[in-house]
Scaffold this motif. Structure first.
Motif, short mmCIF file in Angstrom:
data_model
loop_
_atom_site.label_atom_id
_atom_site.label_comp_id
_atom_site.label_asym_id
_atom_site.label_seq_id
_atom_site.Cartn_x
_atom_site.Cartn_y
_atom_site.Cartn_z
N SER A 142 0.67 -1.29 0.12
CA SER A 142 -0.27 -0.03 0.18
C SER A 142 0.69 1.19 -0.43
O SER A 142 0.63 2.35 0.44
N ARG A 143 1.77 0.70 -0.86
CA ARG A 143 3.45 2.11 -0.47
C ARG A 143 2.25 3.53 -1.44
O ARG A 143 2.59 4.51 -0.57
N LYS A 144 1.75 3.65 -2.35
CA LYS A 144 0.66 4.56 -3.22
C LYS A 144 -0.28 5.02 -2.17
O LYS A 144 -0.67 6.29 -1.80
N GLN A 145 -0.88 4.17 -1.58
CA GLN A 145 -1.95 4.81 -0.39
C GLN A 145 -0.73 5.74 1.11
O GLN A 145 -1.20 6.85 1.42
N ASP A 147 1.92 6.97 0.67
CA ASP A 147 2.16 8.68 -0.08
C ASP A 147 1.24 8.90 0.31
O ASP A 147 1.32 10.58 0.64
N ALA A 148 -0.38 9.44 -0.45
CA ALA A 148 -1.37 9.96 -0.44
C ALA A 148 -1.49 10.49 1.09
O ALA A 148 -1.84 11.62 1.86
N GLU A 169 2.99 1.35 5.45
CA GLU A 169 2.26 -0.11 4.26
C GLU A 169 0.87 -0.76 5.42
O GLU A 169 0.01 -1.09 4.65
N ASN A 174 -3.95 3.02 5.78
CA ASN A 174 -3.69 2.52 4.57
C ASN A 174 -3.85 1.47 3.13
O ASN A 174 -4.06 1.72 2.90
N LYS A 178 -6.32 0.77 0.49
CA LYS A 178 -6.41 0.08 -0.77
C LYS A 178 -7.16 -0.91 -0.81
O LYS A 178 -7.73 -0.73 -2.38
#
Length: 545
Positions: A142-145, A147-148, A169, A174, A178
């Motif tokens: 869940s790296r994208k989440q 960062d957000a 993550e 997070n 995801k």
């Protein structure tokens, strides 16, 4: 003359990564029963390895929710067959692996309220989860989440100040984001989101259990100071997320009586109370009975987070903190046994395996010459300092072996004896440095509790005592999360009358003193810690891309 009543019992459960465990404790704090169900071997139909499924991307790691449900069926049946008298249980509590999440489907609350005692929980709840495979703490997809969330909160450090941790993550907020992004249909069907701890409590309660403050602070969603959901974080994850989470509650809360399902199926008393469940790390802090100023240093085995067989021997530091200073490394949680305090957790990947590697290279693969090297070298190691990160470290995020002489000049090698002390002193200086950065401070009466593999080596414990300038004690903490949960069950019944957690556990066995600091230790290591901090920054600069 009337017969004396059998003493009351208190149950502590632990829904951990690899097994479900329980201890039963009587009013004198003696353990009178223990049992467990091992997921891989006892429930092979779920095909887990180490209690989890590692998916094709090697980042996504989940566990089947129904495996946990069936494990509870099996555990209680085993206890019943062994003649355990559930009618004597006055209260129960428990813990769950931190950061795991359970997504209940619409209508599941009605199912929980109307459980039929002639059927197993697995049968009754088989259609109750919108996401049948729960994300767990080993998931790193869940790296994208992350960062957000950090951007919405105003940066990594700002998020840490709010929630106690930067975005990780595995943290539940997070993972929820995801699921919402990648499985929108399942998310739309979700009626409630639980942590593993509150999910387990919900089973016993026959209704949705509140998330407690301590486990809730491992989600990147709870404001650890106000002990309420952070609106900034909630909105970054999902609109109206608070409706799916429910209101968090103190860790000592009595949630209600045990469900009639357990009364009728197993013979629990109708007066048995369910005390809020918490995370396994907070429950372990309760099991170790940490007090203000205490620090626990533990070396233990992390399950493999990939398909590799080899596990990671990691060191973990638990801290009792009064005035937290959340940082970019480490975690600050609400304290599970004191609403006025906090706990912190630091994880160091290069622990026991690194000590064993240096032992093999410098001491002929034997602990005896390793220990002799610690005895024969001076406190402070003549000014030599080493950093030993055989694999990418968590705290701090660095890699490689870095050796410095007394003039802070980087060198290629030390003599074997100097290397041994350099490793051990360096590891404990790192533990102290990062503990103090989170708000920990050594105070009069500070104790260091040593557990795990390193707690059996007296020379290592002596260095630990000297670096922290505090006495070191050892404590039998096998099943500490279960024991802490049983303690918390007992405390839950007393908390409303004003009794503290320590009033309740005052008669528990005391830890054993094994080392006291040398008189010169404070002066040596206070100065050395400052040098260590400067040199660590040099190491970090080299490790950055």
């Amino acid at each position: 003359m009337a017969a004396a009543q059998d003493p009351s019992l208190f149950l502590g459960f632990d829904f951990s990564t690899q097994q479900l465990k329980v201890v039963a404790m009587d009013e004198s704090l003696s353990v009178v029963h223990q049992s467990n169900v091992h997921f891989d071997s006892d429930l092979p139909e779920f095909r887990t390895r180490g209690g989890v499924h590692v998916h094709a991307d090697r980042l996504t790691v989940t566990s089947p929710v129904l495996m946990w449900v069936k494990a509870l069926d099996m555990l209680l049946d085993k206890m019943k067959e062994a003649g355990f008298d559930f009618s004597r249980v006055k209260a129960l509590s428990g813990s769950g692996q931190q950061h795991g999440s359970v997504f209940w489907t619409r209508g599941a609350s009605e199912t929980l309220k109307n459980l039929q005692p002639d059927q197993s929980l697995e049968t009754l709840l088989q259609d109750s989860f919108s996401v049948p495979a729960s994300p767990v703490w080993m998931d790193s997809s869940s790296r994208k989440q992350c960062d957000a969330l950090q951007e919405a909160a105003g940066g990594a450090l700002r998020l840490a100040h709010i929630t106690g941790s930067t975005a990780y993550e595995r943290f539940t907020g997070n993972q929820i984001a995801k699921v919402r992004a990648t499985r929108p249909e399942e998310f739309q069907k979700t009626e409630r989101i639980s942590l593993v701890s509150s999910f387990a409590a919900s089973l016993f309660l026959g209704g949705y259990a509140a998330i407690d403050y301590s486990d809730g602070s491992g989600m990147n969603l709870l404001d650890i100071r106000s002990r309420s959901w952070s609106q900034i974080c909630l909105e970054a994850v999902s609109p109206q997320l608070d409706l799916l989470l429910g209101d968090p509650k103190p860790s000592s809360s009595i949630l209600g009586p045990v469900s009639s399902y357990f009364v009728q199926r197993y013979g629990f008393s109708e007066s048995c109370r369910v005390v809020a469940f918490t995370g396994d790390n907070p429950a372990s802090l309760a099991g170790m009975r940490l007090q203000q100023g205490d620090i626990a240093v533990s070396s233990y085995c992390l399950p493999p987070n990939s398909r590799e067989v080899k596990a990671v021997e990691s060191d973990t530091v638990f801290l009792w903190i009064a005035d937290p200073r959340p940082a970019l490394q480490g975690h600050v949680f609400c304290n599970p046994v004191s609403e006025q305090a906090f706990m912190a957790l630091l994880c160091f990947k290069n622990g026991s395996l690194t000590r064993e590697r240096v032992r093999d290279q410098c001491a002929g693969a034997s602990w005896e010459p390793f220990s002799a090297a610690l005895r024969d070298t001076p406190l402070g190691n003549g000014g030599n300092i080493g950093f030993y990160f055989d694999s990418q470290e968590i705290t701090p995020p660095a890699v490689g072996v870095h050796l410095f002489d007394p003039q802070d000049v980087q060198v290629c090698s030390f003599s074997p004896q100097v290397e041994v002390r350099s490793l051990v002193e360096g590891q404990f200086l790192s533990r102290r440095l990062h503990a103090e950065r989170l708000g920990y401070s050594i105070i009069p009466g500070t104790r260091v509790l040593a557990t795990g593999g390193a707690s059996s080596n007296n020379e290592i414990l002596q260095v630990l005592s000297d670096v922290f300038n505090a006495p070191v004690f050892t404590l039998d903490v096998s099943n500490s999360a279960c024991l802490g949960s049983a303690y918390r069950a007992l405390h839950g019944l007393s908390a409303e009358s004003g009794a503290s957690f320590f009033d309740v556990v005052k008669n528990a066995p005391e830890p054993q003193l094994v080392a006291a600091p040398h008189p010169e230790a404070k002066e040596v290591y206070d100065q050395m810690l400052q040098r260590y901090a400067r040199l660590e920054e040099r190491v970090l600069q080299k490790s950055r891309p």
